[in-house]
Design an enzyme around this catalytic site. Structure first.
Site, PDB file in Angstrom:
ATOM      1  N   LEU A  33       0.814  -1.229   0.000  1.00  0.00           N
ATOM      2  CA  LEU A  33       0.000   0.000   0.000  1.00  0.00           C
ATOM      3  C   LEU A  33       0.852   1.287   0.000  1.00  0.00           C
ATOM      4  CD1 LEU A  33      -2.853  -1.041   2.495  1.00  0.00           C
ATOM      5  CD2 LEU A  33      -2.857  -1.202   0.007  1.00  0.00           C
ATOM      6  N   ASP A  58       5.072  -6.578   2.206  1.00  0.00           N
ATOM      7  CA  ASP A  58       6.179  -6.062   1.399  1.00  0.00           C
ATOM      8  C   ASP A  58       6.888  -7.246   0.753  1.00  0.00           C
ATOM      9  OD1 ASP A  58       8.929  -5.064   0.728  1.00  0.00           O
ATOM     10  OD2 ASP A  58       8.063  -3.219   1.549  1.00  0.00           O
ATOM     11  N   ILE A  59       7.138  -7.159  -0.535  1.00  0.00           N
ATOM     12  CA  ILE A  59       7.718  -8.321  -1.244  1.00  0.00           C
ATOM     13  C   ILE A  59       9.152  -8.627  -0.816  1.00  0.00           C
ATOM     14  CG2 ILE A  59       6.266  -8.265  -3.308  1.00  0.00           C
ATOM     15  CD1 ILE A  59       8.775  -6.768  -4.621  1.00  0.00           C
ATOM     16  N   SER A 124       9.826  -1.505 -18.570  1.00  0.00           N
ATOM     17  CA  SER A 124       9.425  -0.178 -19.039  1.00  0.00           C
ATOM     18  C   SER A 124      10.207   0.208 -20.286  1.00  0.00           C
ATOM     19  CB  SER A 124       9.730   0.829 -17.921  1.00  0.00           C
ATOM     20  OG  SER A 124       9.637   2.148 -18.406  1.00  0.00           O
ATOM     21  N   TYR A 148      15.684   5.074 -12.065  1.00  0.00           N
ATOM     22  CA  TYR A 148      14.506   4.196 -12.181  1.00  0.00           C
ATOM     23  C   TYR A 148      14.693   3.209 -13.341  1.00  0.00           C
ATOM     24  CZ  TYR A 148       9.931   2.723 -13.795  1.00  0.00           C
ATOM     25  OH  TYR A 148       8.892   1.955 -14.253  1.00  0.00           O
ATOM     26  N   LYS A 152      15.108  -1.103 -13.581  1.00  0.00           N
ATOM     27  CA  LYS A 152      14.323  -2.009 -14.440  1.00  0.00           C
ATOM     28  C   LYS A 152      15.256  -2.852 -15.292  1.00  0.00           C
ATOM     29  CE  LYS A 152      10.212  -1.105 -13.158  1.00  0.00           C
ATOM     30  NZ  LYS A 152       9.356  -2.122 -12.560  1.00  0.00           N
ATOM     31  N   ARG A 230       4.506  10.712 -27.200  1.00  0.00           N
ATOM     32  CA  ARG A 230       4.618   9.431 -26.510  1.00  0.00           C
ATOM     33  C   ARG A 230       3.616   8.439 -27.084  1.00  0.00           C
ATOM     34  NH1 ARG A 230       8.358  11.851 -25.059  1.00  0.00           N
ATOM     35  NH2 ARG A 230       9.147  12.258 -22.961  1.00  0.00           N
TER      36      ARG A 230
HETATM   37  P1  NAD Z   1       1.550   1.758  -8.961  1.00  0.00           P
HETATM   38  O1  NAD Z   1       2.431   2.532  -8.056  1.00  0.00           O
HETATM   39  O2  NAD Z   1       0.158   2.211  -9.161  1.00  0.00           O
HETATM   40  O3  NAD Z   1       1.519   0.223  -8.524  1.00  0.00           O
HETATM   41  C1  NAD Z   1       2.614  -0.412  -7.903  1.00  0.00           C
HETATM   42  C2  NAD Z   1       2.087  -1.066  -6.634  1.00  0.00           C
HETATM   43  O4  NAD Z   1       3.159  -1.756  -5.990  1.00  0.00           O
HETATM   44  C3  NAD Z   1       1.534  -0.061  -5.630  1.00  0.00           C
HETATM   45  O5  NAD Z   1       0.233  -0.460  -5.245  1.00  0.00           O
HETATM   46  C4  NAD Z   1       2.511  -0.127  -4.457  1.00  0.00           C
HETATM   47  O6  NAD Z   1       1.844   0.092  -3.231  1.00  0.00           O
HETATM   48  C5  NAD Z   1       3.069  -1.534  -4.604  1.00  0.00           C
HETATM   49  N1  NAD Z   1       4.426  -1.730  -4.082  1.00  0.00           N
HETATM   50  C6  NAD Z   1       5.531  -0.994  -4.323  1.00  0.00           C
HETATM   51  N2  NAD Z   1       6.591  -1.524  -3.692  1.00  0.00           N
HETATM   52  C7  NAD Z   1       6.153  -2.622  -3.040  1.00  0.00           C
HETATM   53  C8  NAD Z   1       6.769  -3.594  -2.212  1.00  0.00           C
HETATM   54  N3  NAD Z   1       8.064  -3.523  -1.894  1.00  0.00           N
HETATM   55  N4  NAD Z   1       6.008  -4.595  -1.719  1.00  0.00           N
HETATM   56  C9  NAD Z   1       4.698  -4.667  -2.014  1.00  0.00           C
HETATM   57  N5  NAD Z   1       4.055  -3.777  -2.778  1.00  0.00           N
HETATM   58  C10 NAD Z   1       4.781  -2.762  -3.286  1.00  0.00           C
HETATM   59  O7  NAD Z   1       2.314   1.671 -10.355  1.00  0.00           O
HETATM   60  P2  NAD Z   1       1.792   1.106 -11.754  1.00  0.00           P
HETATM   61  O8  NAD Z   1       1.679   2.243 -12.668  1.00  0.00           O
HETATM   62  O9  NAD Z   1       0.654   0.185 -11.538  1.00  0.00           O
HETATM   63  O10 NAD Z   1       3.085   0.282 -12.182  1.00  0.00           O
HETATM   64  C11 NAD Z   1       3.186  -1.111 -11.981  1.00  0.00           C
HETATM   65  C12 NAD Z   1       4.565  -1.561 -12.440  1.00  0.00           C
HETATM   66  O11 NAD Z   1       4.730  -1.207 -13.807  1.00  0.00           O
HETATM   67  C13 NAD Z   1       5.709  -0.879 -11.684  1.00  0.00           C
HETATM   68  O12 NAD Z   1       6.723  -1.855 -11.480  1.00  0.00           O
HETATM   69  C14 NAD Z   1       6.193   0.183 -12.647  1.00  0.00           C
HETATM   70  O13 NAD Z   1       7.562   0.457 -12.470  1.00  0.00           O
HETATM   71  C15 NAD Z   1       5.921  -0.465 -13.986  1.00  0.00           C
HETATM   72  N6  NAD Z   1       5.687   0.523 -15.071  1.00  0.00           N
HETATM   73  C16 NAD Z   1       4.771   1.494 -14.915  1.00  0.00           C
HETATM   74  C17 NAD Z   1       4.573   2.434 -15.923  1.00  0.00           C
HETATM   75  C18 NAD Z   1       3.615   3.569 -15.748  1.00  0.00           C
HETATM   76  O14 NAD Z   1       3.809   4.610 -16.381  1.00  0.00           O
HETATM   77  N7  NAD Z   1       2.565   3.443 -14.943  1.00  0.00           N
HETATM   78  C19 NAD Z   1       5.303   2.325 -17.117  1.00  0.00           C
HETATM   79  C20 NAD Z   1       6.225   1.300 -17.250  1.00  0.00           C
HETATM   80  C21 NAD Z   1       6.414   0.386 -16.219  1.00  0.00           C
HETATM   81  C1  WQD Z   2       4.549  12.478 -20.999  1.00  0.00           C
HETATM   82  C2  WQD Z   2       4.731  13.780 -21.795  1.00  0.00           C
HETATM   83  C3  WQD Z   2       6.167  15.359 -20.714  1.00  0.00           C
HETATM   84  C4  WQD Z   2       3.541  16.022 -17.272  1.00  0.00           C
HETATM   85  C5  WQD Z   2       7.337   8.381 -17.558  1.00  0.00           C
HETATM   86  C6  WQD Z   2       8.548   7.575 -17.217  1.00  0.00           C
HETATM   87  C7  WQD Z   2       8.513   6.262 -17.948  1.00  0.00           C
HETATM   88  C8  WQD Z   2       7.191   5.525 -17.724  1.00  0.00           C
HETATM   89  C9  WQD Z   2       6.038   6.406 -18.006  1.00  0.00           C
HETATM   90  C10 WQD Z   2       7.421   4.049 -15.846  1.00  0.00           C
HETATM   91  C11 WQD Z   2       6.170  14.287 -21.805  1.00  0.00           C
HETATM   92  C12 WQD Z   2       4.759  15.904 -20.803  1.00  0.00           C
HETATM   93  C13 WQD Z   2       4.088  15.576 -18.457  1.00  0.00           C
HETATM   94  C14 WQD Z   2       3.139  17.367 -17.156  1.00  0.00           C
HETATM   95  C15 WQD Z   2       3.817  17.732 -19.445  1.00  0.00           C
HETATM   96  N1  WQD Z   2       7.015   5.111 -16.364  1.00  0.00           N
HETATM   97  N2  WQD Z   2       4.218  16.415 -19.518  1.00  0.00           N
HETATM   98  N3  WQD Z   2       3.285  18.171 -18.257  1.00  0.00           N
HETATM   99  O1  WQD Z   2       7.995  11.062 -19.009  1.00  0.00           O
HETATM  100  O2  WQD Z   2       7.026   9.862 -21.027  1.00  0.00           O
HETATM  101  O3  WQD Z   2       7.369   8.636 -18.950  1.00  0.00           O
HETATM  102  O4  WQD Z   2       6.161   7.618 -17.256  1.00  0.00           O
HETATM  103  O5  WQD Z   2       8.102   3.189 -16.308  1.00  0.00           O
HETATM  104  O6  WQD Z   2       9.584   5.513 -17.469  1.00  0.00           O
HETATM  105  O7  WQD Z   2       9.706   8.296 -17.597  1.00  0.00           O
HETATM  106  O8  WQD Z   2       5.584  10.271 -19.025  1.00  0.00           O
HETATM  107  O9  WQD Z   2       3.405  11.256 -18.430  1.00  0.00           O
HETATM  108  O10 WQD Z   2       5.492  12.134 -17.302  1.00  0.00           O
HETATM  109  O11 WQD Z   2       5.114  12.647 -19.706  1.00  0.00           O
HETATM  110  O12 WQD Z   2       3.953  18.513 -20.389  1.00  0.00           O
HETATM  111  O13 WQD Z   2       2.671  17.813 -16.106  1.00  0.00           O
HETATM  112  O14 WQD Z   2       3.946  14.805 -21.167  1.00  0.00           O
HETATM  113  O15 WQD Z   2       7.112  16.373 -20.930  1.00  0.00           O
HETATM  114  O16 WQD Z   2       6.392  14.861 -23.055  1.00  0.00           O
HETATM  115  P1  WQD Z   2       7.076  10.062 -19.551  1.00  0.00           P
HETATM  116  P2  WQD Z   2       4.844  11.593 -18.516  1.00  0.00           P
END
Ligand code: NAD
Ligand code: WQD
Length: 335
Positions: A33, A58-59, A124, A148, A152, A230
């Site tokens: 959480l 926690d994992i 990611s 970050y 990954k 994007r």
């Molecule tokens: P999120 O933060 O909504 O979900 C991640 C969940 O993991 C959360 O509910 C958090 O409470 C839980 N968590 C974190 N560390 C933990 C731990 N040590 N033990 C147990 N629970 C833990 O994020 P999301 O957007 O659902 O992303 C899910 C996965 O996908 C993440 O690994 C993230 O890095 C990856 N990812 C997300 C995005 C994105 O933009 N949302 C893009 C690429 C990759």
């Molecule tokens: C998208 C576009 C910003 C916010 C990030 C992580 C990536 C992945 C997804 C986890 C960009 C612009 C954004 C704002 C804006 N996460 N922007 N005003 O940066 O592509 O990717 O999230 O793995 O690893 O880097 O996503 O949604 O932050 O931005 O103008 O308030 O929107 O500059 O062009 P990003 P984002």
């Protein structure tokens, strides 16, 4: 089949839980959480009409994980749990390596102790770094630009070594592009704690009046309208991609990195225009200088997912905006 979802109450985990349950899988959730709310659990059971055991955990607590894997006779694990703020990862690198890399090792150790070898990892697109060509395909060099992204990539490298070490392992590392949108019910969606980093949740909070205006991080890029481009992918498409990946790893051993994206690139202004139609509002915006570490443009080559998983994204940008807004409006009603 019994599937454990780590980070199962988070944004992508919760939507995947719904699709898995609807397709007849037994879903068990663990989450600490740190970036999600317990209310999501009740909403998951409401949407699916099914019981979904949840453990607050926690994992990095390996022995507790072993207990859960045994108790539910888990067949496969989908590992969403992780920290995902690019900015925070540069100020708190140890927290990110400990959680994202250490957490993955703990989970793999627990699985091995229970003879479970089917694994899907949330990777990611950020592992690719500065595009040497576009669209990024899975053979693109991996040079992440931030901590970050490095966590990954390190986790992927560990998974590749683990798969090489023992032919029982079957692992998919799904490289998500930019997930957006919400479940059509409006009951679950993206619920970041604090001020959102990502564009769609930020736009939602401007539309609902929680934030005064949207910062546009640069309008002078060499892109279609000067703003960043994007590959936004609907979270329900992403969820379905996990089910397709699960079917794939049931039949194929080894390590498979696979992009989950649409192959379509969309600018910040295009997303705002679509969102304004969904919410029937005007988003107040202020153009700022470029955000440090941002790339002008990137998007996916989605061919490998199509070939291996027989999956492709079906939903469009308007549907991402409609559902995101429905979720945000519901949240505002319930405050
Ligand atoms: P999120 O933060 O909504 O979900 C991640 C969940 O993991 C959360 O509910 C958090 O409470 C839980 N968590 C974190 N560390 C933990 C731990 N040590 N033990 C147990 N629970 C833990 O994020 P999301 O957007 O659902 O992303 C899910 C996965 O996908 C993440 O690994 C993230 O890095 C990856 N990812 C997300 C995005 C994105 O933009 N949302 C893009 C690429 C990759
Ligand atoms: C998208 C576009 C910003 C916010 C990030 C992580 C990536 C992945 C997804 C986890 C960009 C612009 C954004 C704002 C804006 N996460 N922007 N005003 O940066 O592509 O990717 O999230 O793995 O690893 O880097 O996503 O949604 O932050 O931005 O103008 O308030 O929107 O500059 O062009 P990003 P984002």
């Amino acid at each position: 089949m019994n599937i454990l979802l780590t980070g199962g109450l988070g944004f992508i985990g919760s939507h995947t839980a719904v699709v898995l349950a609807e397709q007849g899988y037994q879903v068990v959730l663990v989450d600490n959480l740190c970036n999600s709310e317990i209310e999501t659990h009740a909403n998951l059971e409401l949407i699916t009409g099914k019981e979904m055991p949840f453990h607050e955990l926690d994992i990095r607590h390996t022995t507790a994980l072993v207990r859960i894997l045994k108790e539910y006779q888990v067949d496969a694990v989908i590992h969403f749990a992780g920290l995902k703020s690019v900015a925070e990862s540069s100020t708190e690198p140890l927290k990110y390596y400990d959680n994202n890399v250490g957490g993955t090792i703990s989970l793999l150790e627990a699985m091995k102790a229970c003879d479970i070898y089917h694994f899907i990892f949330s990777s990611s697109a950020t592992v690719y770094g500065v595009p040497q060509y576009l669209p990024y395909d899975e053979d693109h060099p991996l040079v992440p630009m931030n901590t970050y992204g490095k966590t990954k990539l390190q986790a992927e490298e560990i998974l590749q070594d683990v798969a090489r070490s023992d032919s029982r392992w079957s692992i998919a590392a799904l490289r998500y592009f930019n997930p957006a949108g919400a479940h059509e019910s409006g009951l679950i969606g993206e619920l970041p704690k604090g001020v959102p980093n990502n564009l769609m949740p930020y736009v939602c909070q401007v539309a609902s009046g929680k934030l005064p205006y949207l910062n546009i991080f640069g309008d002078d890029y060499d892109t279609k309208d000067g703003t960043g481009e994007r590959d936004y992918i609907h979270v329900m498409d992403l969820a379905e991609g996990h089910v397709a990946a699960l079917r794939f790893i049931e039949k194929n051993i080894g390590f498979y990195p696979i992009n989950l994206g649409t192959g379509i690139s969309c600018s910040v202004y295009e997303l705002i225009n679509a969102f304004e139609k969904s919410a029937n509002c005007t988003i107040v915006k202020k153009v700022q200088s470029r955000r440090s570490g941002d790339l002008p443009i990137y998007f996916a080559c989605a061919d490998k997912a199509k070939d291996l998983l027989a999956w492709h994204a079906k939903r469009d940008l308007q549907s991402m905006c409609d559902s995101s807004w429905k979720f945000q409006a519901n949240l505002a009603k319930n405050l």
